[in-house]
Design a protein around this motif. Structure first.
Motif, PDB file in Angstrom:
ATOM      1  N   ALA A  13       0.841  -1.205   0.000  1.00  0.00           N
ATOM      2  CA  ALA A  13       0.000   0.000   0.000  1.00  0.00           C
ATOM      3  C   ALA A  13       0.864   1.238   0.000  1.00  0.00           C
ATOM      4  O   ALA A  13       0.559   2.240  -0.672  1.00  0.00           O
ATOM      5  N   GLU A  14       1.965   1.199   0.720  1.00  0.00           N
ATOM      6  CA  GLU A  14       2.865   2.345   0.772  1.00  0.00           C
ATOM      7  C   GLU A  14       3.477   2.609  -0.588  1.00  0.00           C
ATOM      8  O   GLU A  14       3.551   3.749  -1.054  1.00  0.00           O
ATOM      9  N   GLN A  15       3.914   1.523  -1.268  1.00  0.00           N
ATOM     10  CA  GLN A  15       4.542   1.667  -2.582  1.00  0.00           C
ATOM     11  C   GLN A  15       3.523   2.167  -3.622  1.00  0.00           C
ATOM     12  O   GLN A  15       3.838   2.998  -4.481  1.00  0.00           O
ATOM     13  N   PHE A  16       2.299   1.635  -3.555  1.00  0.00           N
ATOM     14  CA  PHE A  16       1.266   2.077  -4.506  1.00  0.00           C
ATOM     15  C   PHE A  16       0.950   3.560  -4.311  1.00  0.00           C
ATOM     16  O   PHE A  16       0.797   4.296  -5.284  1.00  0.00           O
ATOM     17  N   ALA A  17       0.916   4.007  -3.055  1.00  0.00           N
ATOM     18  CA  ALA A  17       0.661   5.411  -2.763  1.00  0.00           C
ATOM     19  C   ALA A  17       1.757   6.287  -3.332  1.00  0.00           C
ATOM     20  O   ALA A  17       1.505   7.378  -3.873  1.00  0.00           O
ATOM     21  N   GLN A  18       3.016   5.819  -3.228  1.00  0.00           N
ATOM     22  CA  GLN A  18       4.129   6.597  -3.759  1.00  0.00           C
ATOM     23  C   GLN A  18       4.063   6.715  -5.275  1.00  0.00           C
ATOM     24  O   GLN A  18       4.388   7.758  -5.849  1.00  0.00           O
ATOM     25  N   LEU A  19       3.631   5.617  -5.935  1.00  0.00           N
ATOM     26  CA  LEU A  19       3.493   5.661  -7.389  1.00  0.00           C
ATOM     27  C   LEU A  19       2.429   6.675  -7.813  1.00  0.00           C
ATOM     28  O   LEU A  19       2.611   7.408  -8.788  1.00  0.00           O
ATOM     29  N   LEU A  20       1.312   6.699  -7.082  1.00  0.00           N
ATOM     30  CA  LEU A  20       0.268   7.677  -7.399  1.00  0.00           C
ATOM     31  C   LEU A  20       0.779   9.107  -7.212  1.00  0.00           C
ATOM     32  O   LEU A  20       0.515   9.995  -8.034  1.00  0.00           O
ATOM     33  N   THR A  21       1.523   9.312  -6.132  1.00  0.00           N
ATOM     34  CA  THR A  21       2.050  10.654  -5.860  1.00  0.00           C
ATOM     35  C   THR A  21       3.017  11.087  -6.947  1.00  0.00           C
ATOM     36  O   THR A  21       2.992  12.245  -7.396  1.00  0.00           O
ATOM     37  N   SER A  22       3.851  10.184  -7.391  1.00  0.00           N
ATOM     38  CA  SER A  22       4.820  10.535  -8.443  1.00  0.00           C
ATOM     39  C   SER A  22       4.118  10.838  -9.763  1.00  0.00           C
ATOM     40  O   SER A  22       4.669  11.552 -10.611  1.00  0.00           O
ATOM     41  N   ALA A  23       2.873  10.349  -9.955  1.00  0.00           N
ATOM     42  CA  ALA A  23       2.110  10.622 -11.172  1.00  0.00           C
ATOM     43  C   ALA A  23       1.299  11.904 -11.042  1.00  0.00           C
ATOM     44  O   ALA A  23       0.596  12.290 -11.983  1.00  0.00           O
ATOM     45  N   GLY A  24       1.369  12.571  -9.868  1.00  0.00           N
ATOM     46  CA  GLY A  24       0.641  13.828  -9.677  1.00  0.00           C
ATOM     47  C   GLY A  24      -0.618  13.682  -8.853  1.00  0.00           C
ATOM     48  O   GLY A  24      -1.392  14.638  -8.726  1.00  0.00           O
ATOM     49  N   ILE A  25      -0.840  12.494  -8.275  1.00  0.00           N
ATOM     50  CA  ILE A  25      -2.016  12.254  -7.437  1.00  0.00           C
ATOM     51  C   ILE A  25      -1.540  12.110  -5.998  1.00  0.00           C
ATOM     52  O   ILE A  25      -1.002  11.051  -5.618  1.00  0.00           O
ATOM     53  N   ILE A  26      -1.657  13.128  -5.210  1.00  0.00           N
ATOM     54  CA  ILE A  26      -1.166  13.102  -3.834  1.00  0.00           C
ATOM     55  C   ILE A  26      -1.880  11.989  -3.071  1.00  0.00           C
ATOM     56  O   ILE A  26      -3.108  11.954  -2.988  1.00  0.00           O
ATOM     57  N   CYS A  27      -1.080  11.061  -2.506  1.00  0.00           N
ATOM     58  CA  CYS A  27      -1.660   9.887  -1.862  1.00  0.00           C
ATOM     59  C   CYS A  27      -0.720   9.390  -0.766  1.00  0.00           C
ATOM     60  O   CYS A  27       0.512   9.537  -0.862  1.00  0.00           O
ATOM     61  N   ARG A  37      -0.347   6.023   2.414  1.00  0.00           N
ATOM     62  CA  ARG A  37      -0.731   4.641   2.693  1.00  0.00           C
ATOM     63  C   ARG A  37      -2.143   4.556   3.261  1.00  0.00           C
ATOM     64  O   ARG A  37      -2.919   3.662   2.905  1.00  0.00           O
ATOM     65  N   GLN A  38      -2.491   5.477   4.117  1.00  0.00           N
ATOM     66  CA  GLN A  38      -3.821   5.447   4.734  1.00  0.00           C
ATOM     67  C   GLN A  38      -4.927   5.614   3.698  1.00  0.00           C
ATOM     68  O   GLN A  38      -5.986   4.997   3.798  1.00  0.00           O
ATOM     69  N   ASP A  39      -4.680   6.462   2.663  1.00  0.00           N
ATOM     70  CA  ASP A  39      -5.671   6.621   1.588  1.00  0.00           C
ATOM     71  C   ASP A  39      -5.930   5.281   0.900  1.00  0.00           C
ATOM     72  O   ASP A  39      -7.073   4.952   0.565  1.00  0.00           O
ATOM     73  N   VAL A  40      -4.836   4.509   0.684  1.00  0.00           N
ATOM     74  CA  VAL A  40      -4.980   3.214   0.010  1.00  0.00           C
ATOM     75  C   VAL A  40      -5.731   2.236   0.896  1.00  0.00           C
ATOM     76  O   VAL A  40      -6.648   1.533   0.450  1.00  0.00           O
ATOM     77  N   GLU A  41      -5.373   2.201   2.147  1.00  0.00           N
ATOM     78  CA  GLU A  41      -5.992   1.235   3.057  1.00  0.00           C
ATOM     79  C   GLU A  41      -7.447   1.579   3.342  1.00  0.00           C
ATOM     80  O   GLU A  41      -8.251   0.681   3.655  1.00  0.00           O
ATOM     81  N   ASN A  42      -7.823   2.855   3.235  1.00  0.00           N
ATOM     82  CA  ASN A  42      -9.206   3.263   3.508  1.00  0.00           C
ATOM     83  C   ASN A  42     -10.155   2.973   2.350  1.00  0.00           C
ATOM     84  O   ASN A  42     -11.382   3.087   2.497  1.00  0.00           O
ATOM     85  N   ALA A  43      -9.610   2.626   1.192  1.00  0.00           N
ATOM     86  CA  ALA A  43     -10.438   2.381   0.003  1.00  0.00           C
ATOM     87  C   ALA A  43     -11.020   0.980   0.053  1.00  0.00           C
ATOM     88  O   ALA A  43     -10.704   0.114  -0.762  1.00  0.00           O
ATOM     89  N   ARG A  44     -11.866   0.720   1.024  1.00  0.00           N
ATOM     90  CA  ARG A  44     -12.418  -0.624   1.243  1.00  0.00           C
ATOM     91  C   ARG A  44     -13.726  -0.858   0.485  1.00  0.00           C
ATOM     92  O   ARG A  44     -14.182  -1.976   0.346  1.00  0.00           O
ATOM     93  N   SER A  45     -14.350   0.221   0.043  1.00  0.00           N
ATOM     94  CA  SER A  45     -15.618   0.054  -0.674  1.00  0.00           C
ATOM     95  C   SER A  45     -15.361  -0.505  -2.058  1.00  0.00           C
ATOM     96  O   SER A  45     -14.245  -0.486  -2.577  1.00  0.00           O
ATOM     97  N   GLY A  46     -16.420  -0.994  -2.678  1.00  0.00           N
ATOM     98  CA  GLY A  46     -16.288  -1.595  -3.985  1.00  0.00           C
ATOM     99  C   GLY A  46     -15.895  -0.585  -5.047  1.00  0.00           C
ATOM    100  O   GLY A  46     -16.163   0.616  -4.937  1.00  0.00           O
ATOM    101  N   PHE A  47     -15.273  -1.033  -6.095  1.00  0.00           N
ATOM    102  CA  PHE A  47     -14.848  -0.172  -7.191  1.00  0.00           C
ATOM    103  C   PHE A  47     -16.047   0.197  -8.066  1.00  0.00           C
ATOM    104  O   PHE A  47     -16.847  -0.666  -8.427  1.00  0.00           O
ATOM    105  N   LYS A  48     -16.177   1.510  -8.392  1.00  0.00           N
ATOM    106  CA  LYS A  48     -17.238   1.992  -9.272  1.00  0.00           C
ATOM    107  C   LYS A  48     -16.614   2.432 -10.594  1.00  0.00           C
ATOM    108  O   LYS A  48     -15.820   3.378 -10.617  1.00  0.00           O
TER     109      LYS A  48
END
Length: 897
Positions: free
Chosen positions: A812-826, A828-839
Motif C-alpha cells: 500500500a505504501e509503494q502504490f501510494a508513492q506511485l500515485l504521488t509521483s504521477a501527480g495524485i497526492i496519496c 498509505r492510509q488513503d490506500v488502506e481506507n479504500a475498502r468500498s467496492g470499485f465503481k
C-alpha cells in the motif's frame, strides 16, 4: 399673537411656537373664521385652489438605527421646524399675494396636517396677503416620504394617501379635513398630496436641479463647502448659529415646490385644458395620448388597446347587495391570445461579454437614439377583429405586430444570438432553444441564418397609414426641440414620450407594491394603455436593432457589454456605419426621420480608453477617455446595484471607489449601506426617515449568462480576464449558475486570477461529467484528483480496471508513492481506507486526471483508463486557459492577450 377668534384645529391646540423679528420665540395662537373660506372641493376648469408647499427640517440620530431600535419605536428624528410657502389660483382674485410661514415645535411635540394648514391659512389672512381662501388644497413637497411622517397624525393619514415609487402621494379622493368653529359651523377641505419627485424628469430628481429649472436656486448656508456639508447634516446647529439663514434656507425648499407645481399645472392646462396636477408625470403622457386618439384618430381609446366596456353585476360583501358597474375587458377575439403575447414581452437585453479589465483602446459607448419611442411610432392601428394564427416565417417581418413561440438554432458563426429565453436570472440568449418573442427578432434571426420553426404564432393586422403612437411622439419631440436644451419645458416633453412606453407594459409581469390602506403587498394594476402586443413588439424591435448592429461588426471587433438600448465597443465609426445598414436599422432610421427629421440611429454617450466589467449592468472605467468634455462623459459607470456613499458626489469619485472595490475584493467583503427606512418600516414601526443599519455581501463576480472561451491573467491591472461566447442551451446556463452557487457562495469565493478560474473549471467539469448522482461526494478542492485517487485505490485493492494487487506485488505504501509521483497526492492510509467496492467510470476526464493516468500506464501497462473515467465530456471551461482571444485592438497600446 393672542385672539379670541375661532381657531382652526384638528384634535390638538393650535398654539404654535413662532420666532419674532427680534429673534426670540413666543407662543402664538393662530385663527381663521368661517367667512375666510369659499368654493367647493371639486376640480373643474376654473375652480380656485391653494397650493401649500411644505417642508420640514429635522435632526436624525447620530448613527444608523438597528432593527431592535426600530422595533422599539426609536427610529425617530427631532423635528426642528415646519415651513410652508403658499399661492392661490383664482381668476376672480388677481391681486392675491404669495406668503410664507415657519413654525418651531416644542421639543418632542409635532404638528398635525390640520395644524400645518391652519398655520398656512392664518399667515395668509393675518398678513393681508389674501382675504378669502379656497377649500381645495394642494399640499406639495419634495420626497414626501421624508416629511409626511413628521405629522402627529401620520398613522391616520396613511389610510387616505398612497405609496407610489417609495414615496407618498394622493391617487384618488385625497384627504378630507373638517374645520370646526366655535359657533358650530364647519368647513370641509379636500387636500391633495403631491410629491415633486414623481413629477420631475428623470435627470432632475434633486431639489437642487428642480430649483434651477424654475429659477429658484437652492440657498447656500455657508461659503465654505466643508461647513456647508456640516451644517446640512446638523441643521440643529445651523438653527443655533444662524437662525436667519436657517429660516431662509428652510422656506426656500417649500418655495421651489410651489413654483414647480405652478409651472406643471400651467403646462397641463395648456395641453389638456384642465388646471390639474396629476400624481405622476407619466400620467400626463397617458392623458395626452388618449386625447389624441379621441380627437385626431376619432376613435375610442378602448378600440386601440383591444378592449370593450361591459356592464357587470357583482356582489359586494361590504355593502351586502349586488352592484352594477361598468368595466373594461379584452375583446373576446383578443383575450384568447393574451397569454402568448404576455409571454413574448421581455425587458431590455443586458449582457457582459467580457469579464475583468479590457485592453487599452478607443472604446465608445453607443445608445440607440430614442429607442422605445422610435419603436412605438412603427405600430399601426390594429385590426383586432381579424387577428389570426400563423406558422409562416414570411408573415413575421420586422414591422409586423406578431408574436410566436419559436424553436431556433443559430449557426456557430453568429457571435450574439438574438432569440430571448427567460430565466430566473433574467434574459439569456443561447444558440439553440425555444423562445417566446415578437416578429422583429424572428426576422432578424432568419437574416442571420438561424434555423427557425414557429410552433405557435399570432399576427395582428395593422394599418401603417394610421399609426397609433407616432403623432403623439412626434408632437412631444417637436415641443421638446422648440425649447432650449435642458430647460424645464424641454425635459418635460422628453419625459412624456420616453415614459409612455412603460405604461403599455404596466401590470403584465407581477410587480408587488405596498398598499397603505390594507397594509399589504399587492400586484401593480394595469394602466389605461396596457397592452402586451404593443409592449412585446416595442421591446423586441429595440433588442433586434441592437442585435443587428452587434452581429454586423467584424469578428476582430470586441463588443464589451450591452445594456437595454446600448453597447460598448472598440469598433471604428466606419465599422459602426457598415453594421447599421441592415433592414431593421433602415426601418429604425425611417422612424427616426419621421419623428425628428434626422435618421441617425446611434448616439455616442461615452468614450473611454480601458473599461472594466464584471456582470450585467456592472461596468467601470480604468482609463478615462480623451475628449474635452467634463466629468462623466469620459467615464462608463454602471454600479450593478453597489451602494456608494453620499460624499462620493461625482462620477469620477464613484468610479474610483468601484474599481478599487473590484480589484481588491475578497470573498468575505461586505458593503455597509446607509439606507433609509422604507415605507413598510414607517408603517410597521412608526418610524421616520432615518438611516438604518444595513449591509450586504459584495457580489462582483460574473453572472454566467455567457460561456468563458479564453481566460488569462491581465497585467495592468493584475486581474483575471476572459472573453465569452453564447451557451448552446438555456439548460447549460441554469446548470452553470447552480455550479457557481455551490462552489462560489458557500464558502464565498472570488475569481481574481487563473488559479481561481482553474479551480472552478475543474469543479464544473467534474460535476457535469459525473452527473448529480456520481458527483454526490465530490470535494470542492481538487475534486478530480481526489476522486481518481479513490477510484485507483479501490481498483487496486479489488483487482479492477487492469490493476492486480497480487501480481503487481506492491505494498500500500509503494502504490501510494506511485500515485504521488504521477501527480495524485496519496499516502498509505488513503490506500488502506479504500475498502468500498470499485465503481467504474466514476472519475471526471480532466486534463490533470488524463495526465496522471498516462504516467501510471507506464508503470501499469494493463491499466484500463476508459474503465476509470466517465464517458460524458461535461462542460469544459479548462480549455479556456489555453485559448487565445481573437479580438485585435484597433489602435493604441497592444493587448495583453
Amino acid at each position: 399673537m393672542s385672539t379670541d377668534k375661532p381657531v382652526m384645529s384638528g384634535s390638538r391646540s393650535a398654539k404654535l411656537r413662532l420666532r419674532e423679528a427680534n429673534g426670540t420665540f413666543s407662543k402664538s395662537r393662530i385663527w381663521v373664521e368661517r367667512d375666510n373660506f369659499y368654493g367647493d372641493t371639486k376640480f373643474s376648469k376654473g375652480n380656485p385652489y391653494i397650493i401649500v408647499g411644505f417642508d420640514t427640517e429635522f435632526k436624525t440620530p447620530e448613527k444608523p438605527v438597528t432593527i431592535d431600535e426600530m422595533k422599539a419605536g426609536s427610529a425617530k428624528y427631532v423635528v426642528l421646524s415646519y415651513q410652508v410657502h403658499c399661492s392661490v389660483y383664482d381668476p376672480d382674485q388677481p391681486d392675491v399675494q404669495e406668503w410664507s410661514a415657519i413654525c418651531y415645535p416644542e421639543p418632542g411635540d409635532r404638528m398635525t396636517l390640520a395644524d400645518l394648514l391652519a398655520l398656512a391659512f392664518w399667515k395668509g389672512i393675518s398678513t393681508g396677503a389674501v382675504k378669502t381662501l379656497p377649500t381645495l388644497v394642494y399640499v406639495v413637497g419634495h420626497f414626501t416620504r421624508a416629511d409626511v411622517p413628521a405629522f402627529a397624525d401620520f398613522k391616520s393619514l396613511t389610510s387616505q394617501i398612497a405609496a407610489v415609487r417609495s414615496t407618498f402621494t394622493s391617487v384618488d379622493k385625497g384627504v378630507k379635513i373638517v374645520t370646526q368653529f366655535d359657533n358650530d359651523q364647519s368647513v370641509e377641505h379636500l387636500v391633495i398630496l403631491r410629491d415633486t419627485m414623481l413629477l420631475t424628469p428623470a435627470t432632475s430628481k434633486s431639489l437642487w436641479e428642480l430649483g434651477k429649472l424654475v429659477g429658484v436656486p437652492k440657498i447656500s448656508v455657508d461659503p465654505d463647502p466643508e461647513r456647508e456639508l456640516f451644517y446640512k447634516k446638523n441643521m440643529d446647529i445651523l438653527l443655533r448659529d444662524k437662525p436667519d439663514v436657517f429660516e431662509k434656507y428652510a422656506i426656500n425648499d417649500a418655495l421651489i415646490c410651489v413654483k414647480y407645481l405652478e409651472r406643471l399645472i400651467d403646462m397641463y392646462a395648456g395641453i389638456l385644458g384642465k388646471r390639474k396636477a396629476p400624481a405622476t408625470l407619466t400620467a400626463i403622457g397617458v392623458d395626452l395620448l388618449m386625447k389624441k386618439w379621441k380627437t385626431d384618430l376619432k376613435i375610442d381609446p378602448l378600440e386601440v388597446v383591444g378592449k370593450q366596456k361591459i356592464v357587470r353585476r357583482t356582489y359586494s360583501k361590504r355593502l351586502g347587495y349586488f352592484k352594477i358597474e361598468k368595466v373594461n375587458v379584452p375583446l373576446e377575439q383578443v383575450a384568447f391570445y393574451l397569454p402568448l403575447a404576455t409571454e413574448c414581452y421581455h425587458g431590455g437585453r443586458g449582457e457582459q461579454f467580457w469579464f475583468g479589465p479590457a485592453f487599452i483602446d478607443d472604446w465608445t459607448d453607443y445608445d440607440l437614439a430614442g429607442a422605445y419611442p422610435t419603436a412605438m411610432a412603427l405600430i399601426g392601428f390594429p385590426d383586432w377583429s381579424n387577428i389570426r394564427q400563423s406558422t409562416s416565417l414570411d408573415d413575421f417581418t420586422p414591422g409586423t405586430l406578431g408574436m410566436a413561440n419559436v424553436r431556433f438554432e443559430f449557426p456557430k458563426t453568429v457571435r450574439f444570438p438574438t432569440m430571448p429565453v427567460r430565466s430566473e436570472n433574467g434574459l439569456v440568449f443561447p444558440r439553440t432553444g425555444v423562445s417566446n418573442c415578437s416578429a422583429p427578432e424572428i426576422a432578424l434571426a432568419r437574416s442571420l441564418g438561424a434555423k427557425l420553426k414557429i410552433l405557435h404564432g399570432v399576427i395582428v393586422p395593422t394599418d401603417p397609414g394610421k399609426p397609433v403612437f407616432r403623432d403623439f411622439i412626434r408632437e412631444c419631440v417637436a415641443k421638446r426641440l422648440s425649447y432650449p436644451k435642458g430647460s424645464l419645458d424641454a425635459l418635460f416633453w422628453k419625459e412624456l414620450s420616453n415614459s409612455s412606453y412603460g405604461k403599455t407594459a404596466q401590470g403584465l409581469h407581477s410587480k408587488r407594491v405596498y398598499d397603505l390602506r390594507d397594509q399589504e403587498m399587492k400586484d401593480l394594476p394595469p394602466s389605461k394603455i396596457t397592452n402586451p402586443f404593443f409592449a412585446a413588439f416595442i421591446t423586441s424591435f429595440v433588442r433586434a436593432a441592437l442585435g443587428e448592429v452587434m452581429n454586423g461588426l467584424p469578428e476582430n471587433v470586441c463588443v464589451f457589454s450591452c445594456t437595454t438600448d446600448g453597447f460598448l465597443t472598440n469598433a471604428t465609426a466606419d465599422q459602426i456605419s457598415d453594421a447599421s445598414a441592415g433592414p431593421i436599422c433602415k426601418l429604425y432610421g425611417q422612424s427616426r426621420d419621421m419623428l425628428t427629421g434626422d435618421a441617425t440611429i446611434l448616439e455616442v454617450k461615452h468614450r473611454v480608453r480601458q473599461p472594466l466589467g464584471w456582470r450585467t449592468r456592472g461596468q467601470a472605467t480604468l482609463i478615462e477617455g480623451q475628449t474635452d468634455k467634463g466629468d462623466g462623459v469620459n467615464i462608463v459607470l454602471a454600479k450593478g446595484g453597489i451602494y456608494t456613499a453620499q460624499e462620493l458626489d461625482s462620477t469620477r469619485l464613484q468610479n474610483a471607489f468601484i474599481t478599487n472595490l473590484f480589484l481588491k475584493r475578497s470573498p468575505t467583503d461586505r458593503i455597509e449601506m446607509a439606507t433609509k427606512t422604507g415605507i413598510r418600516d414607517m408603517i410597521n414601526f412608526d418610524a421616520d426617515l432615518v438611516e438604518k443599519e444595513t449591509s450586504k455581501r459584495l457580489n462582483m463576480e460574473f453572472d454566467w449568462k455567457r460561456r468563458p472561451v479564453a481566460a488569462w491573467d491581465n497585467e495592468a491591472p493584475q486581474h483575471l480576464a476572459f472573453t465569452t461566447d453564447a451557451w448552446e442551451t438555456i439548460d447549460q446556463f441554469v446548470e452553470m449558475r447552480g455550479y457557481w452557487e455551490a462552489f462560489g457562495i458557500d464558502p464565498r469565493r472570488c475569481l481574481k486570477n487563473k488559479g481561481d478560474f482553474h479551480a472552478f473549471a475543474v469543479y464544473v467539469l467534474s460535476q457535469s461529467a459525473l452527473g448529480k448522482a456520481g458527483a454526490r461526494y465530490l470535494k470542492k478542492t481538487d475534486p478530480d484528483l481526489k476522486r481518481i485517487r479513490q477510484s485507483l485505490c479501490a481498483a487496486w485493492r479489488n483487482s479492477e480496471a487492469g490493476l492486480t494487487k497480487k501480481v503487481d506485488g506492491k505494498t500500500a505504501e509503494q502504490f501510494a508513492q506511485l500515485l504521488t509521483s504521477a501527480g495524485i497526492i496519496c499516502n498509505r492510509q488513503d490506500v488502506e481506507n479504500a475498502r468500498s467496492g470499485f465503481k467504474p467510470k466514476n472519475c471526471p476526464k480532466t486534463p490533470a486526471v488524463v495526465n496522471a493516468l498516462v504516467k501510471l500506464s507506464a508503470v501499469f501497462p494493463s491499466l484500463e483508463i476508459d474503465t476509470l473515467v466517465s464517458s460524458n465530456e461535461g462542460i469544459d471551461l479548462i480549455s479556456a486557459l489555453d485559448a487565445i482571444a481573437t479580438y485585435i485592438p484597433q489602435g493604441g497600446e497592444p493587448s495583453t492577450l
